[in-house]
Every structure is written in C-alpha cells, then in structure tokens.
Write a protein that holds these residues in place. Structure first.
Motif, mmCIF file in Angstrom:
data_model
loop_
_atom_site.group_PDB
_atom_site.id
_atom_site.type_symbol
_atom_site.label_atom_id
_atom_site.label_comp_id
_atom_site.label_asym_id
_atom_site.label_seq_id
_atom_site.Cartn_x
_atom_site.Cartn_y
_atom_site.Cartn_z
ATOM 1 N N UNK A 23 16.118 23.358 14.417
ATOM 2 C CA UNK A 23 17.164 23.038 13.454
ATOM 3 C C UNK A 23 16.601 23.281 12.059
ATOM 4 N N UNK A 24 17.135 24.290 11.349
ATOM 5 C CA UNK A 24 16.575 24.681 10.058
ATOM 6 C C UNK A 24 17.102 23.887 8.877
ATOM 7 N N UNK A 25 18.217 23.161 9.058
ATOM 8 C CA UNK A 25 18.837 22.546 7.887
ATOM 9 C C UNK A 25 18.733 21.028 7.859
ATOM 10 N N UNK A 26 18.261 20.396 8.944
ATOM 11 C CA UNK A 26 18.285 18.935 9.003
ATOM 12 C C UNK A 26 17.477 18.296 7.870
ATOM 13 N N UNK A 27 16.330 18.915 7.518
ATOM 14 C CA UNK A 27 15.493 18.346 6.457
ATOM 15 C C UNK A 27 15.828 18.915 5.084
ATOM 16 N N UNK A 28 16.650 19.946 5.037
ATOM 17 C CA UNK A 28 16.970 20.602 3.779
ATOM 18 C C UNK A 28 16.716 22.090 3.893
ATOM 19 N N UNK A 29 17.421 22.871 3.103
ATOM 20 C CA UNK A 29 17.294 24.319 3.146
ATOM 21 C C UNK A 29 15.990 24.738 2.481
ATOM 22 N N UNK A 30 15.151 25.402 3.254
ATOM 23 C CA UNK A 30 13.874 25.922 2.737
ATOM 24 C C UNK A 30 14.120 27.320 2.192
ATOM 25 N N UNK A 31 13.890 27.515 0.896
ATOM 26 C CA UNK A 31 14.194 28.796 0.272
ATOM 27 C C UNK A 31 13.327 29.893 0.871
ATOM 28 N N UNK A 32 13.941 31.053 1.196
ATOM 29 C CA UNK A 32 13.188 32.147 1.820
ATOM 30 C C UNK A 32 11.985 32.578 0.989
ATOM 31 N N UNK A 33 10.873 32.875 1.692
ATOM 32 C CA UNK A 33 9.631 33.372 1.088
ATOM 33 C C UNK A 33 8.987 32.354 0.145
ATOM 34 N N UNK A 34 9.395 31.108 0.249
ATOM 35 C CA UNK A 34 8.777 30.049 -0.558
ATOM 36 C C UNK A 34 8.527 28.853 0.336
#
Length: 417
Positions: A223-234
C-alpha cells in the motif's frame, strides 16, 4: 451568386455511434449488446479482469476486518482456481474451433475501425458533413449486421468496404489517427505509473529474514499511500494520508544505508520508543511485549542465491507487539545474545526487525552495514505490505522441475500480519 453546396447547408453529424444507435431496432440493440458481452466474457483477459475486480474489495476487507480472512481467503483461492480453469478452457476452445477465433478477430478489427471513425467525428465536430457521416453510418450498419450474423466472409468484405470508404471520405483526417494512438498509449502509461508510484506496487521477498510470516519467493502488494505520498525520486513525504507507521506494520523501504536496495521488515519501534531485547523478548519503553511458544521444532525452508533449498529447525513464537499478534522465530531455547539495546528511536524514524529474529539484517545490525544501529526515516518507507498475490517458493506445483521451487497455491492471497 452561386448556390451553396449541400455539404454546407446540411447540419453536421453528431457522431458515428449516435447515428448508428438511431438506426438500430430494439431487436438489433439487444443482439448487439448480447454479442458484446459474449465477446468480453470469452476474451483471454476476462479471467484476469474478474479476479482483479474481486481482489480489490478483498484487500480492503482483510485490511479493515482482519478476521474476515478466515473465510475470504479460501473463497479467493477457489475463485483463482476457477479462473485458471476458465483461462485454459478458453485456449482449448480457440484451438479446437479456429473458425470461431477468426470470426472473433474480424469482429475486433471491425470494432476498432468503427471506434477510429467515431474518434474522428468527436475530434472534428462540425467539420464532417452529414452526407459523409450518413454514408459511413450506412456502411457501418452493414458491418454490424454481418457481425451479428456470424458470417466471417461477409464481415471481412463489409469491413474492407468501410475502410476503403473511410479513406476516400476522411483520408486527410485518418492520417492524424496516429496521434490518437500515441496519446492513448501515453495516457495508459501515465495511469500505470500513477498506480505504481502512488497507490500499489508489487514486491518480491528476496530472503528468509521475514520467515515464517513471509517466505522466500512470496510476491506481495504494498500500500503506497497509507503513510502518505512519497514524491518520486526523493525520500520526502509532504504529508500523512491515513496514519504514520505503527508498531507491528510490515513495511517495504529503501535502505538508507545501502542505496538502491529495498528491504522488508516489521516496525518494532516508533519515534520516542526505547527498544530492548532481553533473551529474545522485546521490551518497549520498559514494558515486555508478550510472547508464547507455539511450537518447539518448526521446519522452514530457506536458501541463498544460486544454492539449493535447506531446512531450518526453529522455535515458533506468537508475539503480541502493541496489540498486533504475529509469528517470530528463534533458533534455540535462549537467544544468541542475552541483551540487545536499548535503542532510542529518533523523531521521524522507525526501528525495524525481521520476524526470523536471528537471521535478519535489520536495525540492530545497521541494516546490513554492520556499523551499529540504523533507523529507517519516514521518507524512505515505500509502503505497507498487504497481501501475498503470488508465491514461488519451496514445494508446490512443478517444484520437481525447478530445483524445489514451485507455485505455492496455499499461500495465494495470504494477508500479511
């Protein structure tokens, strides 16, 4: 003063599909819809789509109602088996009846052609005269009639006629159709990238460090969004969406010590926690986390890269970590190390360990660097492991052909606890 041409005085068409819909009788409409559904359900994609549609509510259910997995997982496994049989049946059917397959191919080509002409109508409103649209509609209706009749030779003839007519009447506009294809492909690719980067991503278990919860060769969705959106390449998460990582969560993260390497471990400590291990038992802020011995000799199978599978005899415990019960392994009656820690978790970080406690390069061992304790910053966390969607591990189907590695159907749709 010249007389206006017919093309100028006649109102423009509203679209090919609309014109065709206006000409269909109720019987033709019913037959057309029945054919469309029959074509969809006999597509090789149908079993996968049906399984995927069922999988979405399944992962939501087991995430929010964990106890439901007791009956939901067997249902999903039965559905997967049914869809596999369905898929094989479709292949056999197409092999045994090649004429049916040819007719299906011709119908697909006809639909693609009609869809292309509809896109041209929609892209150029008011520029295609009603006379041109009427001719195309008339021929498209003949194509549809041949398709409904199941006459392959007639369908091929009428489709070619429509293609020739479209080139004559819309030649300049059809040359622009390549951009439609490119833009359509780009949109599909963009949707796939968004899903993978922000919503859900597959991950393959590369080692036995999370045994027995996750076995080597398990493929999980995270699940990629449960903790918050991680900005690509960062490694930056601008805000939390659902909640921050909690004790007991199984997470996939980009190793802050070994760059470009992803690890999967269990969160044991959150910011501010003091984590200690005394003879293998976890203490958080001085409070022992209960654990009970379930089995003194559990056999699990592990392997190293390019090496054969080998059995390990370990003690199985059920550990209650902040209210989350999960399995952990220990080699003997006593842990290898009497005492580990204390480790104080800094803000914005978590402390992680593998469930195979004495065979895991986790926070205690510098996440594989061997240079003291290492924590995982929030920004390095890619997501929370949810469910096993595929398992290629020890035993299972066809394991005799692949050095002991086979399809483990018993682990399909196993929730990650």
């Amino acid at each position: 003063m010249s007389t206006p041409s017919t093309a100028t005085t006649t109102p423009p068409s509203s679209g090919l599909e609309a014109s065709m819909a206006a000409r269909r009788t109720p019987e033709q409409l019913k037959a057309s819809r029945a054919l469309l559904w029959r074509e969809l359900l006999t597509s090789l994609w149908a079993p996968l789509v049906i399984l995927g549609v069922a999988f979405i509510p399944y992962i939501i259910l087991i995430e929010f109602v964990p106890a439901a997995a007791a009956w939901a997982q067997p249902l999903m496994q039965d559905l997967a088996l049914a869809m596999l049989i369905f898929f094989v049946g479709l292949i056999v059917w197409r092999t045994v009846f090649p004429k049916k397959q040819k007719l299906r191919h011709l119908r697909h080509e006809a639909r693609e052609l009609v869809s292309e002409l509809e896109r041209i109508h929609q892209r150029l409103p008011g520029k295609i005269s009603a006379e041109v649209s009427a001719k195309l509609t008339e021929q498209a209706m003949l194509v549809e009639a041949a398709s409904l009749a199941g006459d392959a030779a007639l369908l091929e003839k009428e489709t070619k006629t429509l293609d020739t007519l479209a080139t004559q009447l819309l030649g300049a506009f059809r040359k622009q159709g390549a951009w439609d294809f490119v833009s359509g492909f780009a949109k599909a690719l963009a949707v796939a990238v968004v899903i993978r980067v922000f919503i859900i991503e597959p991950y393959r278990i590369p080692s036995g460090s999370m045994l027995p919860t996750l076995e080597l060769g398990d493929q999980v969705f995270i699940n990629k969004f449960i903790y918050g959106v991680r900005l690509p390449f960062t490694n930056y998460v601008p805000f939390v969406i659902v909640r921050p990582p909690a004790r007991g969560d199984v997470i996939v993260f980009n190793n802050p010590v070994q760059q470009d390497v992803d690890f999967i471990k269990r969160v044991v400590g959150i910011p501010g926690d003091k984590v200690e291990l005394i003879d293998g038992q976890v203490f958080i802020n001085g409070e022992a986390q209960p654990r009970t011995l379930e089995k003194e000799d559990l056999i699990v199978y592990n392997r190293h890269e390019n090496m054969p599978w080998y059995p390990e005899h370990l003690r199985l415990y059920q550990e209650n970590l902040g209210g989350k019960v999960h399995a952990v392994l220990q080699e003997g009656l006593h842990a290898r190390t009497d005492r580990e820690g204390p480790y104080i978790v800094p803000p914005g970080n978590v402390f992680v360990m593998g469930d195979n406690r004495e065979n895991s390069l986790d926070s205690r061992y510098g996440l594989g660097s061997g240079r003291g304790v290492a924590f995982v910053p929030y920004g390095n966390i890619k997501g929370k492991a949810m469910v096993v969607w595929m398992a290629l591990g020890y035993g299972g189907w066809f394991s005799g052909l692949f050095d002991g590695t086979g399809l483990r159907t018993d682990r399909l749709f196993e929730p990650v606890r």
